[in-house]
Structures are given as C-alpha cells and as structure tokens.
Scaffold this active site. Sequence first.
Site, PDB file in Angstrom:
ATOM      1  CE1 TYR A 189      16.517   4.919   4.539  1.00  0.00           C
ATOM      2  CE2 TYR A 189      18.493   5.921   3.715  1.00  0.00           C
ATOM      3  CZ  TYR A 189      16.739   5.728   3.623  1.00  0.00           C
ATOM      4  OH  TYR A 189      16.317   5.198   2.708  1.00  0.00           O
TER       5      TYR A 189
ATOM      6  CG  ASP B 211       7.045   0.784  10.091  1.00  0.00           C
ATOM      7  OD1 ASP B 211       6.402  -0.218   9.939  1.00  0.00           O
ATOM      8  OD2 ASP B 211       5.956   1.598   9.885  1.00  0.00           O
TER       9      ASP B 211
ATOM     10  CG  HIS C   5       9.535  -0.774  -0.764  1.00  0.00           C
ATOM     11  ND1 HIS C   5       8.969   0.431  -1.308  1.00  0.00           N
ATOM     12  CD2 HIS C   5       9.523  -0.951  -2.226  1.00  0.00           C
ATOM     13  CE1 HIS C   5       8.191  -0.230  -2.868  1.00  0.00           C
ATOM     14  NE2 HIS C   5       8.754  -0.728  -2.414  1.00  0.00           N
TER      15      HIS C   5
ATOM     16  CB  THR D 102       0.332   2.152  -0.297  1.00  0.00           C
ATOM     17  OG1 THR D 102       0.701   2.777  -1.703  1.00  0.00           O
ATOM     18  CG2 THR D 102      -0.809   1.482  -1.227  1.00  0.00           C
TER      19      THR D 102
ATOM     20  CG  ASN E 223      -5.141   6.298   1.276  1.00  0.00           C
ATOM     21  OD1 ASN E 223      -5.542   7.767   2.059  1.00  0.00           O
ATOM     22  ND2 ASN E 223      -3.685   6.276   0.439  1.00  0.00           N
TER      23      ASN E 223
HETATM   24  P1  OAD Z   1       3.042   7.473   0.069  1.00  0.00           P
HETATM   25  O1  OAD Z   1       3.577   8.675   1.265  1.00  0.00           O
HETATM   26  O2  OAD Z   1       3.444   7.617  -0.416  1.00  0.00           O
HETATM   27  O3  OAD Z   1       1.580   6.950   0.773  1.00  0.00           O
HETATM   28  C1  OAD Z   1       0.547   7.365   2.042  1.00  0.00           C
HETATM   29  C2  OAD Z   1      -0.469   7.581   2.047  1.00  0.00           C
HETATM   30  O4  OAD Z   1      -1.158   6.735   3.425  1.00  0.00           O
HETATM   31  C3  OAD Z   1      -1.431   8.252   0.976  1.00  0.00           C
HETATM   32  O5  OAD Z   1      -2.296   8.081  -0.027  1.00  0.00           O
HETATM   33  C4  OAD Z   1      -1.461   8.856   2.228  1.00  0.00           C
HETATM   34  O6  OAD Z   1      -3.603   9.023   1.790  1.00  0.00           O
HETATM   35  C5  OAD Z   1      -2.364   7.511   3.373  1.00  0.00           C
HETATM   36  N1  OAD Z   1      -2.564   7.944   4.454  1.00  0.00           N
HETATM   37  C6  OAD Z   1      -2.113   9.304   6.044  1.00  0.00           C
HETATM   38  N2  OAD Z   1      -2.439   8.709   6.595  1.00  0.00           N
HETATM   39  C7  OAD Z   1      -3.129   7.358   6.416  1.00  0.00           C
HETATM   40  C8  OAD Z   1      -3.757   6.924   7.664  1.00  0.00           C
HETATM   41  N3  OAD Z   1      -4.064   6.665   8.485  1.00  0.00           N
HETATM   42  N4  OAD Z   1      -4.047   5.620   7.384  1.00  0.00           N
HETATM   43  C9  OAD Z   1      -4.182   5.393   5.825  1.00  0.00           C
HETATM   44  N5  OAD Z   1      -3.715   5.782   5.290  1.00  0.00           N
HETATM   45  C10 OAD Z   1      -3.359   7.084   5.174  1.00  0.00           C
HETATM   46  O7  OAD Z   1       3.614   5.893   1.382  1.00  0.00           O
HETATM   47  P2  OAD Z   1       3.565   4.955   0.214  1.00  0.00           P
HETATM   48  O8  OAD Z   1       2.581   4.561  -0.967  1.00  0.00           O
HETATM   49  O9  OAD Z   1       3.871   3.788   1.120  1.00  0.00           O
HETATM   50  O10 OAD Z   1      10.378   2.941  -0.078  1.00  0.00           O
HETATM   51  O11 OAD Z   1       5.530   5.224  -0.633  1.00  0.00           O
HETATM   52  C11 OAD Z   1       5.856   3.782  -1.554  1.00  0.00           C
HETATM   53  C12 OAD Z   1       7.201   3.898  -1.123  1.00  0.00           C
HETATM   54  O12 OAD Z   1       7.206   5.043  -1.652  1.00  0.00           O
HETATM   55  C13 OAD Z   1       7.312   3.639   0.061  1.00  0.00           C
HETATM   56  O13 OAD Z   1       7.922   2.134   0.337  1.00  0.00           O
HETATM   57  C14 OAD Z   1       8.703   4.143  -0.018  1.00  0.00           C
HETATM   58  C15 OAD Z   1       8.634   5.480  -1.004  1.00  0.00           C
HETATM   59  O14 OAD Z   1       9.600   6.047  -1.256  1.00  0.00           O
HETATM   60  C16 OAD Z   1      11.033   3.349   0.345  1.00  0.00           C
HETATM   61  O15 OAD Z   1      10.908   3.155   1.493  1.00  0.00           O
HETATM   62  C17 OAD Z   1      11.791   1.685  -0.677  1.00  0.00           C
END
Ligand code: OAD
Length: 241
Positions: A68, A106, A121, A190, A215
Amino acid sequence: MRVESTINAVRQRLCAGNIVAFTGAGISAESHVPTFRGTDGLWRNYSPESLATAEAFLSDPRLVWEWYDWLRGLIHAAEPNPGHLALAEIQKRSPERFTLITQNIDGLHQRAASRDVVKLHGDIWRLRCITCGREGRNDQVHMKHLPPLCRCGGTLRPAIVWFGEMLPEDEWIRAVKAAQSAKIFLVIGTSALVYPAAGLVRIAHESGSQVVIVNPDPTPADELARWLLRGTAGDILPRLI
Ligand code: OAD
C-alpha cells in the site's frame, strides 16, 4: 459518428433530472494509476488474498503495508485527468442534482474538486487503528515506519474495504438512495464485477434510471445499459459537458 450521436443524446438528458456517476479504477487509468483487472491490472501481478484481506494484514502487516505504501507513492505522483475534471464540472453546474459514487480509494476525484463523494471502498489516505478504532488522515509518502502505529500502540491499517468486509453503512445508504432517484446513471470505468457495489447498476435500472456505460471494454452491466459509450473516460466525459 455513432459515438457522437450517442454523446449528444446523453448530453441532452443530463439537463433533465438527477445525475449519478458511479466510477471505478478505469477513470484513473489515464492518470497512470493501474486498474485491478485489466491486462496490466494489479490483481494480475499480485494476489488479492495476500494483500487485500484482514487475514493477510493480521498475519503480515508489514508486507501488506509495503504494497500500500508503494501504491500511495504511485497515486501521489498522479494528477486528475480530463475524466475526473469533467465530473467535477458537471457537479459544479448542477450541484443539487448530481451525486458521485466511487469505488476508488485514490482520492483523485476530490483532487479534481468533486465534492461530497460517496466513497464505497474507503480512502487510501486515511488510516484506522485496529485496536482503538481511531481514524485520521495521513498524507506521508513514503511512510517512515511500517506498519505505522497509533498513539495507543495499536497497528494502523488503511481505512479501505478489503475483500470479505462490509461497506461503510452510511455511504452505502447514500449510494442506494442516489441510485433509486437517478434519471441518468453513468457507469464509468468499472468492470462491474465486485459486489455489493456493482449491484447499484441494477438498483438504478430497476428504479427507472437510464444507464449509460463509459468503458472501452464490455462488462456484465452492459445488458442494463440504455446507452453504451465505448471509449475512455478521459475522452468521452469532457464531450458530455
Ligand atoms: P477493475 O480493474 O475491475 O475494472 C476497471 C475497468 O475500467 C475495466 O472494465 C476496464 O475496461 C475499464 N477501463 C480501463 N481503462 C479505462 C479508461 N481509460 N476509461 C474508462 N474505463 C477504463 O476496477 P473496478 O471495477 O474499480 O476494491 O474494481 C472494483 C473493486 O475491485 C475496486 O474498488 C477494488 C478492487 O479490488 C478495493 O479497492 C476495495
């Protein structure tokens, strides 16, 4: 051209009714903060079980903190990108109609001047004592002692939600209320795989919101979308203003 006409349609609807933006790690990708599940995603190279659970922390707090502390360094060096700034601008124009819900830890939305962010989160810049529960902000990069200790002598942990932990209740209630009253529900960057947060998309959809997905890649939430905007947050969001 197709994207452009979808952007126009969504932009017009932003003028009528409540707007909710629900963001994930993808919105910070263009700030060079890695996502969790993409090709270079954090969970591709590190195992969540060994870094993002209370069990992992209790068995090796120093190891978890080293990770971290490294992530805090990356985030500290990052700047909000046009996607974060566009959401702050939409809120500035319609503060009473706009809610921002994020899964991100972040703090880049806040640095882009978004206000009253619903942080599902937690926040990597806040620490909580596992002994006395005291919580406070800590901006140190890098930390002098790992793991950091509380005044009471207890070990401090990042005030974030790890796998297997409950979401903060007040934030979740705010998020559900906002989802239920949204006219437009923007789902940005997401993977929509992590519950309960991902369940907000269905709550919004079933409450009559028009779901908009921003996305570059498909997600399981796409089936609920009225509008699909295939592109990056930094490119698409400024064009919605
Ligand atoms: P993910 O890493 O699972 O997903 C990221 C998403 O962003 C994917 O669907 C990508 O296609 C999309 N992406 C990538 N680049 C992008 C861009 N420039 N613009 C728009 N979209 C883009 O992340 P989260 O869905 O946030 O938990 O993950 C959910 C949780 O899982 C997080 O909050 C974290 C993790 O474990 C904690 O930190 C507690």
